[in-house]
Design an enzyme around this catalytic site. Structure first.
Site, PDB file in Angstrom:
ATOM      1  N   CYS A 130       0.861  -1.182   0.000  1.00 29.81           N
ATOM      2  CA  CYS A 130       0.000   0.000   0.000  1.00 29.81           C
ATOM      3  C   CYS A 130       0.897   1.232   0.000  1.00 29.81           C
ATOM      4  CB  CYS A 130      -0.887  -0.005   1.237  1.00 29.81           C
ATOM      5  SG  CYS A 130      -1.963   1.435   1.358  1.00 29.81           S
ATOM      6  N   HIS A 172      -8.942  -3.541  -2.425  1.00 30.64           N
ATOM      7  CA  HIS A 172      -8.009  -2.830  -1.542  1.00 30.64           C
ATOM      8  C   HIS A 172      -8.375  -1.335  -1.501  1.00 30.64           C
ATOM      9  CE1 HIS A 172      -3.818  -2.005   0.087  1.00 30.64           C
ATOM     10  NE2 HIS A 172      -4.199  -0.811  -0.329  1.00 30.64           N
ATOM     11  N   GLU A 173      -8.596  -0.742  -2.686  1.00 29.76           N
ATOM     12  CA  GLU A 173      -8.922   0.697  -2.737  1.00 29.76           C
ATOM     13  C   GLU A 173     -10.309   0.957  -2.155  1.00 29.76           C
ATOM     14  OE1 GLU A 173      -6.373   2.226  -3.187  1.00 29.76           O
ATOM     15  OE2 GLU A 173      -5.211   0.764  -4.332  1.00 29.76           O
ATOM     16  N   HIS A 176     -10.127   1.371   1.459  1.00 29.53           N
ATOM     17  CA  HIS A 176      -9.670   2.719   1.850  1.00 29.53           C
ATOM     18  C   HIS A 176     -10.858   3.672   1.953  1.00 29.53           C
ATOM     19  CE1 HIS A 176      -5.318   2.748   2.005  1.00 29.53           C
ATOM     20  NE2 HIS A 176      -5.223   2.097   0.856  1.00 29.53           N
TER      21      HIS A 176
HETATM   22 CO    CO Z   1      -3.622   1.188  -0.027  1.00 24.93          CO
END
Ligand code: CO
Length: 218
Positions: A130, A172-173, A176
């Protein structure tokens, strides 16, 4: 009506007003940021702050996407979420080919207000990094495939079935945008291996930003 009752209803009115205001605040149509954008590092509180939905078309959004791609490629990344450059809105950019396909519009994707409609039961474990956690890598288990919907920069509807590498990047995004960070999805033994590096990032941040409240791992 007694005075006690009156003050209670006043309180209720105030509370209702505040809730409405929060809702309004959670949708933006103008995107503000300092240029050039910079990647914020864990445990910056902006990685944990709520991310507003974007009413499209939104002023400043296209320029933000352009700058996000730029810093993403500079750090050799394949995906980046807006809170990672300190902008708390529901937007992500990615390019599964990374630097090799820089500027390739068939690979570059900007997703606004993304949602996951369906997750596969099958999961896959793969190593992730990341950009907000330099040099930290760890295995993360995620659904193999997802069906998603989102909007493009101009408000166009996007629906996609994603699998493989691009599915992983998206998830993953997407995390966030919910304030969730990849180490929180790691199995305990994996997390153990990177714990010292996380603590080091925390120490560095606290030294550089005295007085800023952060959420720490321990
Ligand atoms: Co990330």
């Amino acid at each position: 009506m007694t005075s006690a009752r009156r003050s209670l209803s006043l309180l209720e009115e105030l509370r209702e007003e505040r809730v409405q205001e929060e809702r309004r605040e959670l949708e933006v149509q103008t995107v503000e940021f300092d240029s050039p954008v910079q990647i914020v590092l864990y445990p910056d509180p902006r990685l944990r702050a709520p991310n507003a939905r974007v009413k499209l078309p939104a002023k400043g959004l296209e320029e933000l996407a352009r700058q996000m791609f730029k810093v993403m490629y500079m750090d050799d990344g394949v995906g980046l979420a807006a809170p990672q450059v300190g902008v708390n809105i529901q937007m992500m950019v990615f390019n599964p080919e990374g630097m090799a396909a820089r500027g390739d519009k068939s690979q570059e994707m900007v997703l606004v207000n993304p949602e996951i409609i369906k997750r596969s039961k099958k999961t896959i474990v793969n190593e992730e990094g990341c950009l907000s956690f330099p040099r930290i890598l760890g295995d993360v288990e995620r659904p193999a495939a997802v069906k998603i919907k989102a909007q493009g920069l101009k408000g166009e509807k996007i629906e996609l079935k994603l699998d493989g590498w691009v599915s992983r990047i998206f998830q993953h995004e997407f995390d966030h945008l919910q304030g969730v960070l990849f180490f929180e999805r790691m199995a305990a033994p994996v997390l153990q291996t990177i714990r010292p590096q996380l603590i080091e990032l925390e120490e560095t941040f606290v030294q550089k930003n005295p007085g800023v409240a952060v959420q720490r791992i321990t």
